[in-house]
Design an enzyme around this catalytic site. Structure first.
Site, PDB file in Angstrom:
ATOM      1  N   ALA A  61      30.490  69.056  46.545  1.00  0.00           N
ATOM      2  CA  ALA A  61      30.247  70.472  46.275  1.00  0.00           C
ATOM      3  C   ALA A  61      29.839  71.206  47.539  1.00  0.00           C
ATOM      4  CB  ALA A  61      29.163  70.608  45.193  1.00  0.00           C
ATOM      5  N   MET A  62      30.793  71.971  48.059  1.00  0.00           N
ATOM      6  CA  MET A  62      30.527  72.852  49.203  1.00  0.00           C
ATOM      7  C   MET A  62      30.566  74.309  48.760  1.00  0.00           C
ATOM      8  SD  MET A  62      32.973  71.173  52.098  1.00  0.00           S
ATOM      9  CE  MET A  62      34.060  70.192  51.129  1.00  0.00           C
ATOM     10  N   PRO A  75      29.619  80.618  44.826  1.00  0.00           N
ATOM     11  CA  PRO A  75      30.240  81.836  44.274  1.00  0.00           C
ATOM     12  C   PRO A  75      30.469  82.917  45.324  1.00  0.00           C
ATOM     13  CG  PRO A  75      28.492  81.054  42.835  1.00  0.00           C
ATOM     14  CD  PRO A  75      28.440  80.194  44.057  1.00  0.00           C
ATOM     15  N   GLY A 123      33.757  80.407  49.938  1.00  0.00           N
ATOM     16  CA  GLY A 123      34.080  79.017  50.212  1.00  0.00           C
ATOM     17  C   GLY A 123      34.561  78.795  51.634  1.00  0.00           C
ATOM     18  N   PHE A 137      33.850  75.984  41.482  1.00  0.00           N
ATOM     19  CA  PHE A 137      35.168  75.358  41.711  1.00  0.00           C
ATOM     20  C   PHE A 137      35.038  73.866  42.009  1.00  0.00           C
ATOM     21  CE2 PHE A 137      36.150  79.735  43.580  1.00  0.00           C
ATOM     22  CZ  PHE A 137      36.840  80.183  42.469  1.00  0.00           C
ATOM     23  N   GLN A 161      40.382  64.030  56.508  1.00  0.00           N
ATOM     24  CA  GLN A 161      40.871  63.112  55.459  1.00  0.00           C
ATOM     25  C   GLN A 161      41.153  63.872  54.163  1.00  0.00           C
ATOM     26  OE1 GLN A 161      39.603  59.094  55.060  1.00  0.00           O
ATOM     27  NE2 GLN A 161      39.497  59.188  52.836  1.00  0.00           N
ATOM     28  N   GLU A 162      40.270  64.822  53.829  1.00  0.00           N
ATOM     29  CA  GLU A 162      40.493  65.614  52.612  1.00  0.00           C
ATOM     30  C   GLU A 162      41.837  66.340  52.705  1.00  0.00           C
ATOM     31  OE1 GLU A 162      37.131  67.897  51.369  1.00  0.00           O
ATOM     32  OE2 GLU A 162      38.320  69.228  50.088  1.00  0.00           O
ATOM     33  N   ASN A 195      44.972  77.971  53.481  1.00  0.00           N
ATOM     34  CA  ASN A 195      45.974  77.816  54.545  1.00  0.00           C
ATOM     35  C   ASN A 195      45.769  78.826  55.674  1.00  0.00           C
ATOM     36  OD1 ASN A 195      46.900  75.681  53.109  1.00  0.00           O
ATOM     37  ND2 ASN A 195      49.005  76.404  52.906  1.00  0.00           N
TER      38      ASN A 195
HETATM   39  C1  LIG Z   1      41.137  73.944  41.439  1.00  0.00           C
HETATM   40  C2  LIG Z   1      40.146  74.042  42.564  1.00  0.00           C
HETATM   41  C3  LIG Z   1      39.435  72.916  42.928  1.00  0.00           C
HETATM   42  C4  LIG Z   1      38.481  72.984  43.957  1.00  0.00           C
HETATM   43  N1  LIG Z   1      37.706  71.893  44.245  1.00  0.00           N
HETATM   44  C5  LIG Z   1      36.645  72.031  45.102  1.00  0.00           C
HETATM   45  C6  LIG Z   1      35.704  70.962  45.276  1.00  0.00           C
HETATM   46  O1  LIG Z   1      35.854  69.883  44.702  1.00  0.00           O
HETATM   47  N2  LIG Z   1      34.633  71.177  46.080  1.00  0.00           N
HETATM   48  C7  LIG Z   1      34.450  72.357  46.730  1.00  0.00           C
HETATM   49  O2  LIG Z   1      33.453  72.479  47.459  1.00  0.00           O
HETATM   50  N3  LIG Z   1      35.310  73.388  46.594  1.00  0.00           N
HETATM   51  C8  LIG Z   1      36.405  73.255  45.780  1.00  0.00           C
HETATM   52  N4  LIG Z   1      37.276  74.300  45.611  1.00  0.00           N
HETATM   53  C9  LIG Z   1      37.011  75.557  46.280  1.00  0.00           C
HETATM   54  C10 LIG Z   1      37.995  75.875  47.394  1.00  0.00           C
HETATM   55  O3  LIG Z   1      37.828  74.981  48.471  1.00  0.00           O
HETATM   56  C11 LIG Z   1      37.765  77.355  47.793  1.00  0.00           C
HETATM   57  O4  LIG Z   1      38.269  78.144  46.719  1.00  0.00           O
HETATM   58  C12 LIG Z   1      38.429  77.714  49.091  1.00  0.00           C
HETATM   59  O5  LIG Z   1      37.807  77.055  50.177  1.00  0.00           O
HETATM   60  C13 LIG Z   1      38.380  79.237  49.373  1.00  0.00           C
HETATM   61  O6  LIG Z   1      37.115  79.759  49.163  1.00  0.00           O
HETATM   62  P1  LIG Z   1      36.954  81.074  48.238  1.00  0.00           P
HETATM   63  O7  LIG Z   1      37.657  80.810  46.946  1.00  0.00           O
HETATM   64  O8  LIG Z   1      35.524  81.427  48.175  1.00  0.00           O
HETATM   65  O9  LIG Z   1      37.777  82.205  49.006  1.00  0.00           O
HETATM   66  P2  LIG Z   1      37.234  83.147  50.181  1.00  0.00           P
HETATM   67  O10 LIG Z   1      36.536  82.332  51.199  1.00  0.00           O
HETATM   68  O11 LIG Z   1      36.517  84.277  49.551  1.00  0.00           O
HETATM   69  O12 LIG Z   1      38.618  83.663  50.778  1.00  0.00           O
HETATM   70  C14 LIG Z   1      39.390  84.677  50.111  1.00  0.00           C
HETATM   71  C15 LIG Z   1      40.664  84.924  50.920  1.00  0.00           C
HETATM   72  O13 LIG Z   1      40.292  85.378  52.233  1.00  0.00           O
HETATM   73  C16 LIG Z   1      40.899  84.558  53.210  1.00  0.00           C
HETATM   74  N5  LIG Z   1      40.009  84.404  54.371  1.00  0.00           N
HETATM   75  C17 LIG Z   1      38.703  84.059  54.368  1.00  0.00           C
HETATM   76  N6  LIG Z   1      38.249  83.964  55.625  1.00  0.00           N
HETATM   77  C18 LIG Z   1      39.288  84.262  56.430  1.00  0.00           C
HETATM   78  C19 LIG Z   1      39.460  84.327  57.842  1.00  0.00           C
HETATM   79  N7  LIG Z   1      38.456  84.041  58.700  1.00  0.00           N
HETATM   80  N8  LIG Z   1      40.674  84.672  58.334  1.00  0.00           N
HETATM   81  C20 LIG Z   1      41.699  84.947  57.502  1.00  0.00           C
HETATM   82  N9  LIG Z   1      41.599  84.883  56.155  1.00  0.00           N
HETATM   83  C21 LIG Z   1      40.418  84.542  55.631  1.00  0.00           C
HETATM   84  C22 LIG Z   1      41.114  83.222  52.526  1.00  0.00           C
HETATM   85  O14 LIG Z   1      42.144  82.487  53.174  1.00  0.00           O
HETATM   86  C23 LIG Z   1      41.508  83.671  51.129  1.00  0.00           C
HETATM   87  O15 LIG Z   1      42.876  83.993  51.102  1.00  0.00           O
HETATM   88  C24 LIG Z   1      38.274  74.222  44.628  1.00  0.00           C
HETATM   89  C25 LIG Z   1      39.041  75.345  44.268  1.00  0.00           C
HETATM   90  C26 LIG Z   1      39.946  75.271  43.243  1.00  0.00           C
HETATM   91  C27 LIG Z   1      40.689  76.514  42.860  1.00  0.00           C
END
Ligand SMILES: Cc1cc2nc3c(=O)[nH]c(=O)nc-3n(C[C@H](O)[C@H](O)[C@H](O)COP(=O)(O)OP(=O)(O)OC[C@H]3O[C@@H](n4cnc5c(N)ncnc54)[C@H](O)[C@@H]3O)c2cc1C
Length: 387
Positions: A132-133, A136, A139, A164, A251-252, A376
């Site tokens: 869990a990283m 709300p 991420g 998530f 690795q992830e 991505n």
């Molecule tokens: C099905 C599912 C399973 C998951 N499993 C896990 C898990 O097991 N553990 C865990 O910790 N997390 C998990 N996640 C969370 C996932 O890693 C995050 O949703 C992801 O890292 C993006 O974070 P966010 O949703 O808060 O989007 P945000 O960080 O709010 O980003 C929103 C948009 O802004 C873009 N953005 C943000 N910063 C920048 C930047 N500097 N430059 C350009 N674009 C940017 C992003 O690319 C994205 O398009 C999971 C998510 C899903 C949907």
């Protein structure tokens, strides 16, 4: 039968033992788990019994040393297992996180006592693991996490929210990214192993999230309110968490890449078989030039992806996979997955849009691959930094 376009190709890391493992995994997914798909999708999480059965068969913790109940293998064994899971169309068990990620943190950063305490349970399926990283409020910016852990005698008091979280509904052990120093950014982050089955109070699971795909795998919110975690559950040292995450995220990303290439292979297989059977205008689809061209392009993309993935796997096993290359793998392979699956779905016409056909589920399941494990867009940042 090899995937069309992959005739004559064998992963350079593949040994006969990988074939035996793959066969056992295939049988497990097809016979033990897949018949339950409709029920698992309706309940929104896998069966604990299926984790236990996977453990009995020796399919959990393949890269964990045998001394802790694991398979004593390496990442190639995890990759072979995850490949078979996707090829079988099994999406309930969160093995990519449980075995592909969580056990790795414990093996690398755990003390002897921590390894003895948790790894056997994760390998037998008695325990389910999560990491869990994400919070709300965000991420992508891991340094900005707010879940705090304040030292109180022999414990930490943890407060905050995570969202998530894959395996979040089931998890007994959660590798939890927390701030032990609120005033610091990266250097304030530490990793704690939260045992969610302890009865100390202060821990609550929120909703299991309603997603557009991966319906049988649980993705949940977790809430902590002065939840007691023994200080002995700290992984490594205080403040080392960000470096630990950066060390393990390649690795992830590779785990995600393994799923992406397997999905491409499966999509090409399914679409080729369909195109050989379905007729339009008096001949099978495969005799129409456009279908031939589309499948030729998808097969080529899949084969090139396979070779790149295998190079990354070999580098990882040698301890040479760098952050930028892992990010390239996650970026390129998941973009390829979404494109190949979409184009293969088109070959099915209207049937491709119905959930009776696996390609429809694959389409919905693929989309998140471009989001989790670092989006991505973040992958491009990581690659650009290395230029
Ligand atoms: C099905 C599912 C399973 C998951 N499993 C896990 C898990 O097991 N553990 C865990 O910790 N997390 C998990 N996640 C969370 C996932 O890693 C995050 O949703 C992801 O890292 C993006 O974070 P966010 O949703 O808060 O989007 P945000 O960080 O709010 O980003 C929103 C948009 O802004 C873009 N953005 C943000 N910063 C920048 C930047 N500097 N430059 C350009 N674009 C940017 C992003 O690319 C994205 O398009 C999971 C998510 C899903 C949907």
């Amino acid at each position: 039968m090899p995937t069309p376009g992959l005739h004559g190709y064998t992963e350079p890391w593949r040994e006969p033992e990988h074939d035996d493992l793959a066969e056992m995994a295939r049988t497990f997914f097809l016979k033990d788990v897949l018949p339950h798909t409709a029920r698992l999708e309706a309940q929104g999480h896998p069966d604990r019994e299926h984790y236990r059965r996977a453990g009995e068969l020796g399919l959990l913790g393949l890269s964990v040393p045998e001394a802790y109940g694991g398979g004593g293998g390496d990442f190639t064994h995890e990759a072979a297992l995850l490949h078979e899971q996707t090829m079988a169309g099994e999406g309930s068990l969160g093995l990519a996180v449980h075995s592909g990620i969580v056990t790795g943190y414990l093996v690398t950063f755990g003390t002897e006592e921590q390894k003895q305490r948790w790894l056997p349970g994760l390998c037998s399926g008695a325990l389910v693991g999560a990491i869990a990283m994400t919070e709300p409020d965000g991420g992508s910016d891991v340094q900005a996490i707010r879940t705090r852990a304040v030292r109180d005698g022999d414990d930490y008091l943890v407060s905050g929210a995570k969202t998530f979280i894959t395996n979040g509904h089931m998890a007994d052990l959660v590798v939890l990214a927390v701030k032990t120093d609120q005033s610091a950014k990266a250097r304030g982050i530490s990793l704690l192993v939260a045992e969610t089955t302890t009865e100390t109070g202060g821990f609550r699971r929120g909703r299991t999230l309603d997603k557009i795909g991966l319906h049988a795998n649980d993705t949940a919110e977790l809430f902590f309110d002065d939840f007691r975690v023994p200080a002995a559950n700290l992984l490594g040292t205080e403040g080392a968490g960000f470096v630990q995450l950066m060390q393990k995220l390649p690795q992830e990303r590779l785990v995600i890449g393994v799923g992406a290439v397997a999905a491409m292979q499966r999509a090409v297989e399914l679409a080729t078989a369909y195109a050989k059977d379905r007729k339009a205008f008096g001949k099978v689809l495969l005799d129409h030039q456009n279908t031939r061209m589309v499948l030729a392009e998808c097969a080529t993309r899949t084969r090139v992806s396979r070779v790149f993935l295998d190079d990354c796997i070999a580098r990882h096993v040698r301890g040479e996979l760098d952050v930028a290359t892992a990010a390239m793998a996650k970026l390129y392979l998941t973009e390829g997955q979404c494109e190949v699956v979409d184009r293969c779905l088109q070959i099915f016409g209207g049937y491709g849009y119905t959930t009776d056909y696996p390609i429809a589920r694959m389409y919905a399941d693929a989309r998140v691959q471009k989001i989790y494990g670092g989006t991505n867009e973040i992958m491009k940042e990581l690659i650009a930094r290395a230029l």
